[in-house]
Scaffold this active site. Sequence first.
Site, mmCIF file in Angstrom:
data_model
loop_
_atom_site.group_PDB
_atom_site.id
_atom_site.type_symbol
_atom_site.label_atom_id
_atom_site.label_comp_id
_atom_site.label_asym_id
_atom_site.label_seq_id
_atom_site.Cartn_x
_atom_site.Cartn_y
_atom_site.Cartn_z
ATOM 1 N N ARG A 1 36.956 -45.518 30.252
ATOM 2 C CA ARG A 1 35.634 -45.828 30.806
ATOM 3 C C ARG A 1 35.549 -47.297 31.210
ATOM 4 N NH1 ARG A 1 31.685 -49.402 30.296
ATOM 5 N NH2 ARG A 1 31.943 -49.369 28.035
ATOM 6 N N ASP A 2 35.540 -48.203 30.245
ATOM 7 C CA ASP A 2 35.375 -49.624 30.574
ATOM 8 C C ASP A 2 36.580 -50.110 31.381
ATOM 9 O OD1 ASP A 2 34.321 -52.197 30.591
ATOM 10 O OD2 ASP A 2 33.915 -52.237 28.452
ATOM 11 N N ASN B 1 38.869 -55.879 28.438
ATOM 12 C CA ASN B 1 38.513 -55.795 27.015
ATOM 13 C C ASN B 1 39.671 -56.307 26.164
ATOM 14 O OD1 ASN B 1 37.013 -53.369 28.353
ATOM 15 N ND2 ASN B 1 36.002 -53.678 26.395
ATOM 16 N N HIS C 1 32.432 -55.325 20.476
ATOM 17 C CA HIS C 1 32.979 -54.964 21.790
ATOM 18 C C HIS C 1 33.289 -56.268 22.525
ATOM 19 C CE1 HIS C 1 32.956 -52.254 25.456
ATOM 20 N NE2 HIS C 1 32.703 -53.413 26.050
ATOM 21 N N CYS D 1 33.103 -55.352 33.759
ATOM 22 C CA CYS D 1 31.936 -54.669 34.292
ATOM 23 C C CYS D 1 31.731 -55.126 35.721
ATOM 24 C CB CYS D 1 30.700 -54.984 33.448
ATOM 25 S SG CYS D 1 29.249 -54.158 34.108
ATOM 26 N N HIS E 1 35.256 -58.635 25.227
ATOM 27 C CA HIS E 1 36.110 -58.836 26.408
ATOM 28 C C HIS E 1 36.876 -60.137 26.181
ATOM 29 C CE1 HIS E 1 34.745 -55.548 29.115
ATOM 30 N NE2 HIS E 1 33.749 -55.522 28.237
HETATM 31 P P1 HMG Z 1 18.286 -46.370 40.242
HETATM 32 O O1 HMG Z 1 18.704 -46.487 41.652
HETATM 33 O O2 HMG Z 1 17.188 -47.240 39.724
HETATM 34 O O3 HMG Z 1 18.016 -44.842 39.862
HETATM 35 O O4 HMG Z 1 19.602 -46.634 39.355
HETATM 36 P P2 HMG Z 1 16.708 -43.971 40.024
HETATM 37 O O5 HMG Z 1 16.319 -43.490 38.689
HETATM 38 O O6 HMG Z 1 15.688 -44.711 40.849
HETATM 39 O O7 HMG Z 1 17.239 -42.724 40.888
HETATM 40 C C1 HMG Z 1 17.666 -42.875 42.228
HETATM 41 C C2 HMG Z 1 18.519 -41.677 42.635
HETATM 42 O O8 HMG Z 1 19.727 -41.685 41.875
HETATM 43 C C3 HMG Z 1 17.881 -40.320 42.389
HETATM 44 O O9 HMG Z 1 18.342 -39.462 43.421
HETATM 45 C C4 HMG Z 1 18.494 -39.879 41.096
HETATM 46 O O10 HMG Z 1 18.570 -38.476 40.926
HETATM 47 C C5 HMG Z 1 19.890 -40.435 41.200
HETATM 48 P P3 HMG Z 1 17.362 -38.989 44.593
HETATM 49 O O11 HMG Z 1 16.225 -38.321 43.867
HETATM 50 O O12 HMG Z 1 16.951 -40.275 45.254
HETATM 51 O O13 HMG Z 1 18.225 -38.105 45.409
HETATM 52 N N1 HMG Z 1 20.431 -40.695 39.852
HETATM 53 C C6 HMG Z 1 21.571 -40.193 39.364
HETATM 54 N N2 HMG Z 1 22.521 -39.402 39.870
HETATM 55 C C7 HMG Z 1 23.548 -39.066 39.066
HETATM 56 N N3 HMG Z 1 23.668 -39.483 37.796
HETATM 57 C C8 HMG Z 1 22.750 -40.282 37.247
HETATM 58 C C9 HMG Z 1 21.649 -40.670 38.055
HETATM 59 N N4 HMG Z 1 20.584 -41.448 37.809
HETATM 60 C C10 HMG Z 1 19.842 -41.451 38.912
HETATM 61 N N5 HMG Z 1 22.873 -40.699 35.975
HETATM 62 C C11 HMG Z 1 20.811 -46.281 37.342
HETATM 63 C C12 HMG Z 1 19.494 -46.655 37.952
HETATM 64 C C13 HMG Z 1 20.701 -46.542 35.845
HETATM 65 C C14 HMG Z 1 21.077 -44.819 37.600
HETATM 66 C C15 HMG Z 1 21.907 -47.147 37.978
HETATM 67 O O14 HMG Z 1 21.536 -48.487 37.855
HETATM 68 C C16 HMG Z 1 23.265 -46.947 37.331
HETATM 69 O O15 HMG Z 1 23.871 -45.886 37.482
HETATM 70 N N6 HMG Z 1 23.791 -47.977 36.626
HETATM 71 C C17 HMG Z 1 25.044 -47.876 35.905
HETATM 72 C C18 HMG Z 1 25.792 -49.164 35.927
HETATM 73 C C19 HMG Z 1 27.056 -49.051 35.095
HETATM 74 O O16 HMG Z 1 27.570 -47.973 34.867
HETATM 75 N N7 HMG Z 1 27.579 -50.207 34.649
HETATM 76 C C20 HMG Z 1 28.776 -50.251 33.854
HETATM 77 C C21 HMG Z 1 28.581 -49.803 32.449
HETATM 78 S S1 HMG Z 1 27.832 -51.048 31.406
HETATM 79 C C22 HMG Z 1 29.168 -51.966 30.791
HETATM 80 O O17 HMG Z 1 30.251 -51.851 31.286
HETATM 81 C C23 HMG Z 1 28.954 -52.835 29.584
HETATM 82 C C24 HMG Z 1 29.566 -52.254 28.297
HETATM 83 O O18 HMG Z 1 30.972 -52.081 28.424
HETATM 84 C C25 HMG Z 1 29.276 -53.187 27.097
HETATM 85 C C26 HMG Z 1 29.644 -54.656 27.367
HETATM 86 O O19 HMG Z 1 30.784 -54.946 27.777
HETATM 87 O O20 HMG Z 1 28.761 -55.495 27.120
HETATM 88 C C27 HMG Z 1 28.950 -50.887 27.968
HETATM 89 MG MG MG Z 2 32.431 -53.653 28.220
#
Ligand code: HMG
Ligand code: MG
Length: 302
Positions: free
Chosen positions: A14-15, A253, A211, A244, A213
């Site tokens: 994933r990450d 990481n 966690h 990220c 990095h």
């Molecule tokens: P948004 O654009 O605000 O979403 O994104 P929305 O709720 O306004 O929805 C817009 C459209 O997207 C809608 O479709 C939803 O159905 C669709 P429409 O009605 O317009 O046709 N939609 C989805 N489709 C599929 N799957 C979904 C989904 N959600 C909405 N889950 C949202 C908000 C949260 C979805 C977006 O910002 C997003 O996907 N962000 C994810 C970012 C991400 O994955 N970042 C990496 C992970 S975090 C990380 O790596 C840190 C970590 O490792 C810890 C660390 O290191 O600190 C965990």
């Molecule tokens: Mg991370």
Amino acid sequence: GLPASVRIHEVGPRDGLQNEKATLPVAVKAEFIARLAAAGLRTIEAASFVHPKWVPQLADAEELFPQLAELPAKYPVLRLPVLVPNERGLDRALANGVGDIAVFASATESFARRNLNRGVAESLEMFAPVVRRATEAGVPVRSYVSMAFGDPWEGPVPIDQVVSVGCALLELGSTELSLGDTIGTGTPGQVAALLAAFADRGVGPERLAVHFHDTYGQALANTLAALQGGVRTVDASAGGLGGCPYAKSATGNLATEDLVWMLHGLGIETGVDLDALAATSAWLAGELGRPSPSRAVRALTG
Ligand code: HMG
Ligand code: MG
């Protein structure tokens, strides 16, 4: 003192893969996860059910899960958690038979807006029904609090801010809180201070994971500080992949191999076969077309 054993929460699929330029074929991802399980890892974060346009590298989660179908019978205690940001993501995860999920918040407004398209309070509101519904379905929820040490836009992050978001996530009903040093700026004294601040709020190290990095080469030292502070769950990524895409200057990481080398050297059990793991990361590096950034992988497979 140090523990007799540590649970490794492997985040490579994933990450690790979310930050690669190339999107691997789904069969390669499935083989990666199967090889991680064969190497002894028992918690493997397999994918995320976020918006496919936000993280195209992981948009094939629906195709991946059927390819993992034989793993639970082979490894009865294996957990394959996924990231879920909202109810739409939870629906997708449940439809794929997922048994563990994680929600992910930020300690800072800047990163919350960039990563989740909403502020900290609004993201907690988004997670509340996710945690409630998952728990009702018998699916335990881990929470992440990102930018737990430094933030690329806001600089050093005040401890109170991290503790307050972390406690809010636990109060929603998550079973474990992972402290994310998303950009790898933290140092061991800060780790000890953060654990102490959580303890002051009644959150002991048994509910926390770390966690790290490795951007500034501090991940192992920080891990040791966390172990000394009582933490028993450590996140790491095979081969040191990761980062990220929405956090400027986030690199890989802590490499699982570097972690396992240190833990085994300290006489701490992990259940991991280090040679099998390093061979897996070397193979994956070939698939990705770039060498593994992990020092231990290079030393063991060079
Ligand atoms: P948004 O654009 O605000 O979403 O994104 P929305 O709720 O306004 O929805 C817009 C459209 O997207 C809608 O479709 C939803 O159905 C669709 P429409 O009605 O317009 O046709 N939609 C989805 N489709 C599929 N799957 C979904 C989904 N959600 C909405 N889950 C949202 C908000 C949260 C979805 C977006 O910002 C997003 O996907 N962000 C994810 C970012 C991400 O994955 N970042 C990496 C992970 S975090 C990380 O790596 C840190 C970590 O490792 C810890 C660390 O290191 O600190 C965990
Ligand atoms: Mg991370």
